[in-house]
Design a protein around this motif. Structure first.
Motif, PDB file in Angstrom:
ATOM      1  N   ARG A 216     -36.185   5.178  36.123  1.00 53.12           N
ATOM      2  CA  ARG A 216     -37.254   6.159  36.335  1.00 53.12           C
ATOM      3  C   ARG A 216     -36.947   7.451  35.566  1.00 53.12           C
ATOM      4  O   ARG A 216     -35.792   7.877  35.486  1.00 53.12           O
ATOM      5  CB  ARG A 216     -37.389   6.466  37.816  1.00 53.12           C
ATOM      6  CG  ARG A 216     -37.896   5.294  38.663  1.00 53.12           C
ATOM      7  CD  ARG A 216     -37.878   5.661  40.137  1.00 53.12           C
ATOM      8  NE  ARG A 216     -38.547   4.671  40.976  1.00 53.12           N
ATOM      9  CZ  ARG A 216     -37.923   3.626  41.538  1.00 53.12           C
ATOM     10  NH1 ARG A 216     -36.617   3.436  41.342  1.00 53.12           N
ATOM     11  NH2 ARG A 216     -38.607   2.774  42.292  1.00 53.12           N
ATOM     12  N   SER A 217     -37.989   8.087  35.057  1.00 58.13           N
ATOM     13  CA  SER A 217     -37.807   9.366  34.379  1.00 58.13           C
ATOM     14  C   SER A 217     -37.384  10.448  35.360  1.00 58.13           C
ATOM     15  O   SER A 217     -36.601  11.336  35.019  1.00 58.13           O
ATOM     16  CB  SER A 217     -39.105   9.800  33.681  1.00 58.13           C
ATOM     17  OG  SER A 217     -39.430   8.898  32.642  1.00 58.13           O
ATOM     18  N   ARG A 218     -37.910  10.382  36.571  1.00 55.10           N
ATOM     19  CA  ARG A 218     -37.540  11.322  37.622  1.00 55.10           C
ATOM     20  C   ARG A 218     -37.213  10.538  38.881  1.00 55.10           C
ATOM     21  O   ARG A 218     -37.916   9.582  39.218  1.00 55.10           O
ATOM     22  CB  ARG A 218     -38.686  12.304  37.904  1.00 55.10           C
ATOM     23  CG  ARG A 218     -39.025  13.227  36.741  1.00 55.10           C
ATOM     24  CD  ARG A 218     -40.262  14.052  37.061  1.00 55.10           C
ATOM     25  NE  ARG A 218     -40.591  15.002  36.005  1.00 55.10           N
ATOM     26  CZ  ARG A 218     -41.307  14.695  34.935  1.00 55.10           C
ATOM     27  NH1 ARG A 218     -41.753  13.461  34.765  1.00 55.10           N
ATOM     28  NH2 ARG A 218     -41.579  15.624  34.017  1.00 55.10           N
ATOM     29  N   VAL A 219     -36.159  10.926  39.569  1.00 55.96           N
ATOM     30  CA  VAL A 219     -35.804  10.260  40.820  1.00 55.96           C
ATOM     31  C   VAL A 219     -36.438  11.020  41.976  1.00 55.96           C
ATOM     32  O   VAL A 219     -36.593  12.248  41.927  1.00 55.96           O
ATOM     33  CB  VAL A 219     -34.280  10.156  40.999  1.00 55.96           C
ATOM     34  CG1 VAL A 219     -33.666   9.339  39.883  1.00 55.96           C
ATOM     35  CG2 VAL A 219     -33.630  11.528  41.079  1.00 55.96           C
ATOM     36  N   SER A 220     -36.804  10.278  43.027  1.00 54.81           N
ATOM     37  CA  SER A 220     -37.501  10.878  44.160  1.00 54.81           C
ATOM     38  C   SER A 220     -37.118  10.161  45.438  1.00 54.81           C
ATOM     39  O   SER A 220     -36.787   8.970  45.421  1.00 54.81           O
ATOM     40  CB  SER A 220     -39.027  10.769  43.981  1.00 54.81           C
ATOM     41  OG  SER A 220     -39.454  11.352  42.783  1.00 54.81           O
ATOM     42  N   PRO A 221     -37.153  10.862  46.568  1.00 52.07           N
ATOM     43  CA  PRO A 221     -36.935  10.192  47.840  1.00 52.07           C
ATOM     44  C   PRO A 221     -37.903   9.008  47.998  1.00 52.07           C
ATOM     45  O   PRO A 221     -39.080   9.106  47.644  1.00 52.07           O
ATOM     46  CB  PRO A 221     -37.228  11.285  48.872  1.00 52.07           C
ATOM     47  CG  PRO A 221     -36.930  12.563  48.148  1.00 52.07           C
ATOM     48  CD  PRO A 221     -37.377  12.313  46.738  1.00 52.07           C
ATOM     49  N   GLY A 222     -37.375   7.918  48.510  1.00 57.25           N
ATOM     50  CA  GLY A 222     -38.170   6.706  48.658  1.00 57.25           C
ATOM     51  C   GLY A 222     -38.002   5.717  47.533  1.00 57.25           C
ATOM     52  O   GLY A 222     -38.483   4.575  47.630  1.00 57.25           O
TER      53      GLY A 222
END
Length: 379
Positions: A216-222
């Motif tokens: 992913r380009s950006r990591v996020s919760p979930g």
């Protein structure tokens, strides 16, 4: 030698290496090797990265003459530490070993599917200029992303190194394990925990099939594991090759055997899961610092954020989480998470002989935080 501002000195060095490489290319090569200025409206491609044998974007090693290849590798070496450079080039050479393991038949829609020449380099923007610029080098199991803003190295993440095979025989009974310490230090640390801490550290008795944040380009919760077929630039034009990839992807997921509850247990969360370093004893804390070094010292001396973890308070905020078995040779996964820190490892595929490891800064991957500040100040 470390100077007062190594991020500026290394930026100057890498700008010179990038300019030399670009100057060696002809017009057609340079069109393939060049990308948009970081932070511009056309910056989306720079944020795409991969660790599979797909098109990473840029000029391949194959498409360069030997002298150009040398300049390309000098650019890669300008930011990596010596140990990381050795590791990365060893990983590239493992394509020949993997080809043999698979019987020299893997294609992925190309003349050769396991190919040490299919590593891609692209420069975004103009090296050394007033505007931000960057470069990206990647291929199967290597991804290096470097961003320079206002004449200083602003970001070196995501930085991915994998190995397939993770362990190979050498003459005399030795083993080639490019990422051996990255695996062993973490396992030793988990196995040193008392029963209560181990119960908190081990999220699941089974391991996910890959690093949870994938590419992913950006990591996020979930965030949850993305199946292998999704960690690819695009589907194959050849339906047969795409079907092969899908079967491979499905088999990997079936072997892992995780259900929805399991995926939730290892999903990324804003508050780190696992055991905080504040709960570790002195010996365990030193082992954790050594493990951090396996990731953070992938960049040249002076750029590595490892020294910040000499501060006990900074180390206390790092959490260790594990999934899978702690027995060597059995599938396992771990991550280290804290402020501006996310490190992930898995070794689950190909009979637990296929390893992935990545260093990410969730707040500053690809220099997005610094680029935002630069735009605010200059526009």
């Amino acid at each position: 030698m470390i100077t007062a501002d190594p991020a500026r000195d290394i930026a100057t060095r890498t700008a010179g290496a990038a300019a030399a490489w670009l100057a060696s290319l002809d017009a057609d090569q340079r069109r393939v090797a060049s990308g948009a200025v970081p932070g511009s409206a056309d910056d989306a491609e720079r944020l795409r990265w991969f660790y599979t044998p797909t098109d990473h974007g840029g000029l391949t090693v194959h498409a360069q003459r030997p002298a150009q290849q040398r300049l390309a590798m000098a650019l890669v070496a300008s930011v990596l530490s010596e140990a990381a450079y050795v590791t990365a080039t060893t990983v590239m050479g493992l394509e020949n070993v993997l080809d043999r393991t698979e019987g020299f038949v893997t294609g992925f829609g190309r003349d050769r599917g396991r190919d040490p020449g299919l590593y891609y380099l692209r420069v975004f923007g103009e090296p050394g200029g007033a505007a931000p610029w960057a470069w990206r080098f990647g291929g199967h199991h290597v991804s290096v992303n470097v961003v320079v803003v206002d004449g200083r190295v602003a970001a070196t993440t995501p930085l991915f190194l994998g190995a397939d095979p993770a362990s190979s025989p050498l003459l005399g009974g030795a083993r080639l394990r490019p990422l051996g310490a990255v695996e062993d230090l973490a396992r030793d640390l988990v196995r040193s925990l008392d029963a209560d801490l181990a119960a908190a550290a081990v999220l699941l008795p089974r391991a996910p099939s890959d690093i949870v944040t994938a590419n992913r380009s950006r990591v996020s919760p979930g965030d949850r594991v993305i199946p292998l077929a999704g960690v690819w630039r695009a589907p194959f034009d050849d339906a047969g090759e795409q079907a092969k990839l899908q079967r491979m992807s499905d088999a990997i997921d079936d072997t892992a055997g995780l259900d929805d509850t399991d995926h939730a247990a290892v999903a990324l969360t804003h508050a780190p899961k696992g055991v905080p370093a504040s709960a570790l004893d002195a010996g365990q804390r030193e082992r954790l610092r050594a493990l951090l070094g396996c990731y953070l010292d992938r960049v040249a001396e002076g750029l590595s954020p490892l020294p910040r973890y000499a501060d006990d308070a900074a180390l206390d905020a790092v959490h260790l989480a594990w999934a899978g078995s702690t027995t060597p040779g059995e599938p396992h996964y771990y991550r280290l998470q804290g402020p501006r820190l996310l490190l992930e490892w898995d070794n689950t595929q190909r009979d637990v002989n296929h390893a992935h490891s990545v260093w990410r800064d969730p707040e500053a991957d690809f220099g997005l935080d610094v680029l935002a500040g630069h735009r605010a100040a200059h526009h």
